[in-house]
Design a protein around this motif. Structure first.
Motif: not given
Length: 527
Positions: A75-83, A147-152, A191-196
Motif C-alpha cells: 500500500i505505501f511503497s509510493h510514500l516518499g521520505p520527505g514528510v 500549509h497547516n497540515s502534515l501532507l505533501t 520535491v522528489t522526496q515529497f512526491r516523486s
C-alpha cells in the motif's frame, strides 16, 4: 502583431517605483501567510497517519523492515521520505510545539517561494498587475489550508514554484544561468522526496529551459539526468541498505481499488479474471464491484496470494495486472479515467456535462460526482461549514484505533497526531479564512484563466506556455494512468496558474495601451 521590442518598451517601469512595489508585495506575502497560519489552525487529512507511521519505521532498521514486510509494500511503497523526515525533526520538540513549528516552517517556505516567483516575473515583465494576482493566490483557501497540515501538498507546491521560477529565468533571461540551474536541481532533489513524479516534472521543465538556451548538449544536461536519477533512487537505495529489499514507488493494491472505482460494471471477461484471482463469487459477478473494491477486499486478496507463496513484488504485479484489465475495459472506463485526470489538475466542471445516465464513480451520476468533488474541494479548503473537530476525532481519536490496527504503527501514529494537532484545531469563523469568497469558485476558474493566458503568450512569451504544459501534461497523465480523480492533487499547480495568468494579463494590458497609443497617433496625424 506588435514587435517584441515595442512590447518591451511598454512593459518598462522606473526602478524606484518597481522597488517600492516589490517591498510592499514582500511584506504583504509575509503578513498574509502569518494571518493564515493563525486563522486556519491545524488542518489535516487521514493520510497524515501514513507519513507518521513511515517516520516511526525510519527510526530503526528493524521497524522499517516490519513496516515493509507486507502491508507497507502493498500500500505505501509510493510514500516518499520527505514528510516523514520533517516529522522526525519535529519529534525532537515538545509536543505543544510540534504543530506550530510545522506550520511555521511550511508557511516560511511558501512565502519564500512566492517572493522568489514574484521577483522573477516582475523583473521579466514589470507591471503592478502581478501584485493583484499574488494577493488573490494568498487569499485562496485551497492554497493556504495545506500549509497547516502534515501532507505533501505544501512543500511540493513551494518547491515546484521555485523550480518553475528558475526555469523562467533560464529560458527568458540573458545572464549566467549557473545559479538558477543549481537552485532548480536542488528543487528537483527535494520535491522528489515529497512526491516523486513532481521531481520528474520539474526536471522536464529544466530540460526545456536548458534546451531553449542551446544547452541541449552540455555538462548541465549530464548533471540534470544524474541528479534526477539519483533523487529517484535515493530512498529505494536507503531502504535496500536498511532492510535488504529494493523496490521503486508503485501503486500496489491501491491500483486495484482505484481501477474498480473507474469500472463499476466490468465485462464478463474481466469478471472471470477477478474470480480466478481469488475474489469471492459475489465480487466476481459484479455485486461488490458495483460499489468498488474496498481496501478490506484488496487486503484479503493480497493475504490469500501471500499464503499461496507469492512474494510482495509478485503480489503488487498481480494487483497491477488486474487493475490494467479493469481500467482498459471499454470506452466508458476511458471516459471515467479522463474525468479523473481532469479533476486532478483542477477541472471538475466537465463531470457535470456528461450525460446523467453515465456512472462516473460507483453509485455516482456525473452531477453527483461533480458535487462530491466540489464539496471535497471546499472541505479541504477549510470553508465547507462542516464540523472539523468531530472529523478529527473520527480520524485520529481513540475510537479510530480499531480501523487503524490493520496498518503498521498506525495506532501510535494516530495518538501522536492527536496530541500534537488537537489543541490547534481552529475555532475561528470561516469568514476569516475566505474574506472575499474566492474559495466559492471551483478550481476550473484558475485552470481556464491560465490556459487562456498560455494561448495568448504562445507567440510573445512561449517559454511560459511550454513550462506550464510541462507541468500540466504529466500531472494529468499520472492521474489518468492511476487513475485517481481529486482536486487536491492540483494544489501544486495553483501557484503556476496564477502566475501564468498574471503574465498573460500584463501582455493584454500592454497590447491595449499600445493600441490606444497607435490610435491616438493616427488621429493626430490625420488632424
Amino acid at each position: 502583431m506588435f514587435s517584441q521590442g515595442r512590447m518591451r518598451r511598454y512593459l518598462i517601469i522606473k526602478m524606484d517605483r518597481l522597488s517600492r512595489i516589490e517591498v510592499f508585495t514582500y511584506a504583504l506575502i509575509i503578513c498574509i501567510h502569518a494571518y493564515a497560519l493563525v486563522v486556519f489552525g491545524a488542518t489535516y487529512w487521514i493520510d497524515s497517519r501514513d507519513y507518521v507511521s513511515l517516520a516511526t519505521a525510519m527510526s530503526t532498521p528493524g521497524d522499517l523492515q516490519f513496516f515493509y514486510r507486507t502491508t507497507g509494500q502493498w500500500i505505501f511503497s509510493h510514500l516518499g521520505p520527505g514528510v516523514p523526515a520533517v516529522w522526525l525533526l519535529l519529534g525532537e520538540l515538545p509536543i505543544s510545539w510540534q504543530w506550530p513549528a510545522l506550520a511555521a516552517f511550511q508557511h516560511m517556505l511558501a512565502a519564500g517561494s512566492l517572493i522568489f516567483a514574484f521577483r522573477t516575473v516582475y523583473r521579466l515583465w514589470p507591471s503592478p498587475i502581478h501584485l493583484a494576482f499574488v494577493l488573490l493566490l494568498l487569499l485562496l483557501p485551497a492554497y493556504q489550508a495545506f500549509h497547516n497540515s502534515l501532507l505533501t501538498e505544501s512543500c511540493t507546491s513551494s518547491l515546484v514554484l521555485i523550480g518553475f521560477s528558475c526555469c523562467l529565468r533560464i529560458a527568458r533571461g540573458k545572464r549566467s544561468i549557473n545559479n538558477c540551474v543549481i537552485v532548480a536541481l536542488m528543487a528537483i532533489v527535494c520535491v522528489t522526496q515529497f512526491r516523486s513524479y513532481w521531481g520528474a516534472i520539474v526536471a522536464l521543465m529544466l530540460f526545456y529551459a536548458l534546451a531553449s538556451r542551446t544547452f541541449l548538449i552540455s555538462r548541465w544536461m549530464v548533471v540534470l539526468f544524474a541528479v534526477s536519477a539519483g533523487s529517484a533512487l535515493a530512498f529505494p537505495t536507503y531502504r535496500y541498505l536498511q532492510v535488504g529489499q529494493f523496490f521503486l514507488p508503485a501503486g500496489g493494491i491501491n491500483l486495484l481499488i482505484s481501477a474498480s472505482q473507474a469500472n463499476p460494471h466490468p465485462s464478463s471477461t474481466v469478471k472471470t479474471l477477478i474470480k480466478a484471482a481469488g475474489f469471492s463469487d459475489a465480487s466476481a459477478h459484479g455485486e461488490a464491484l458495483a460499489s468498488g473494491i474496498t481496501m478490506s477486499d484488496a487486503l484479503s486478496a493480497a493475504e490469500k496470494w501471500r499464503a499461496e507463496g507469492l512474494s510482495n513484488g509478485e503480489i503488487n504485479e498481480k494487483a497491477e495486472e488486474l487493475a490494467s484489465a479493469l481500467h482498459s475495459d471499454g470506452l466508458s472506463v476511458q471516459l471515467n479515467r479522463l474525468l479523473y485526470g481532469m479533476a486532478s489538475i483542477g477541472a471538475i466542471l466537465p463531470s457535470a456535462v456528461v450525460p446523467q445516465t453515465h456512472e462516473v464513480f460507483p453509485g455516482y451520476s456525473p452531477r453527483d460526482f461533480f458535487n462530491h468533488l466540489y464539496d471535497y474541494y471546499r472541505w479541504q479548503s477549510w470553508t465547507s461549514g462542516q464540523d472539523y473537530r468531530s472529523t478529527f476525532e473520527r480520524f485520529f481519536g481513540p475510537q479510530a484505533a480499531s480501523d487503524a490496527a490493520i496498518f503498521p504503527f498506525a495506532v501510535s501514529s494516530n495518538a501522536k497526531i492527536y496530541a500534537a494537532f488537537n489543541p490547534y484545531i481552529s475555532t475561528f469563523p470561516e469568514r476569516l479564512r475566505d474574506p472575499i469568497d474566492i474559495g466559492v469558485a471551483p478550481p476550473d476558474v484558475w485552470l481556464i484563466l491560465a490556459l487562456l493566458a498560455a494561448a495568448l503568450l504562445a507567440v510573445q512569451a512561449r517559454e511560459v506556455t511550454i513550462l506550464l504544459l510541462c507541468a500540466l501534461a504529466p500531472a494529468f497523465a499520472v492521474a489518468y494512468t492511476f487513475p485517481v480523480g481529486n482536486p487536491r492533487y492540483a494544489v501544486p499547480l495553483f501557484p503556476l496558474y496564477f502566475f501564468v495568468t498574471s503574465i498573460g494579463a500584463t501582455h493584454v494590458i500592454a497590447w491595449s495601451r499600445l493600441l490606444r497609443f497607435q490610435q491616438k497617433s493616427g488621429s493626430n496625424i490625420s488632424s
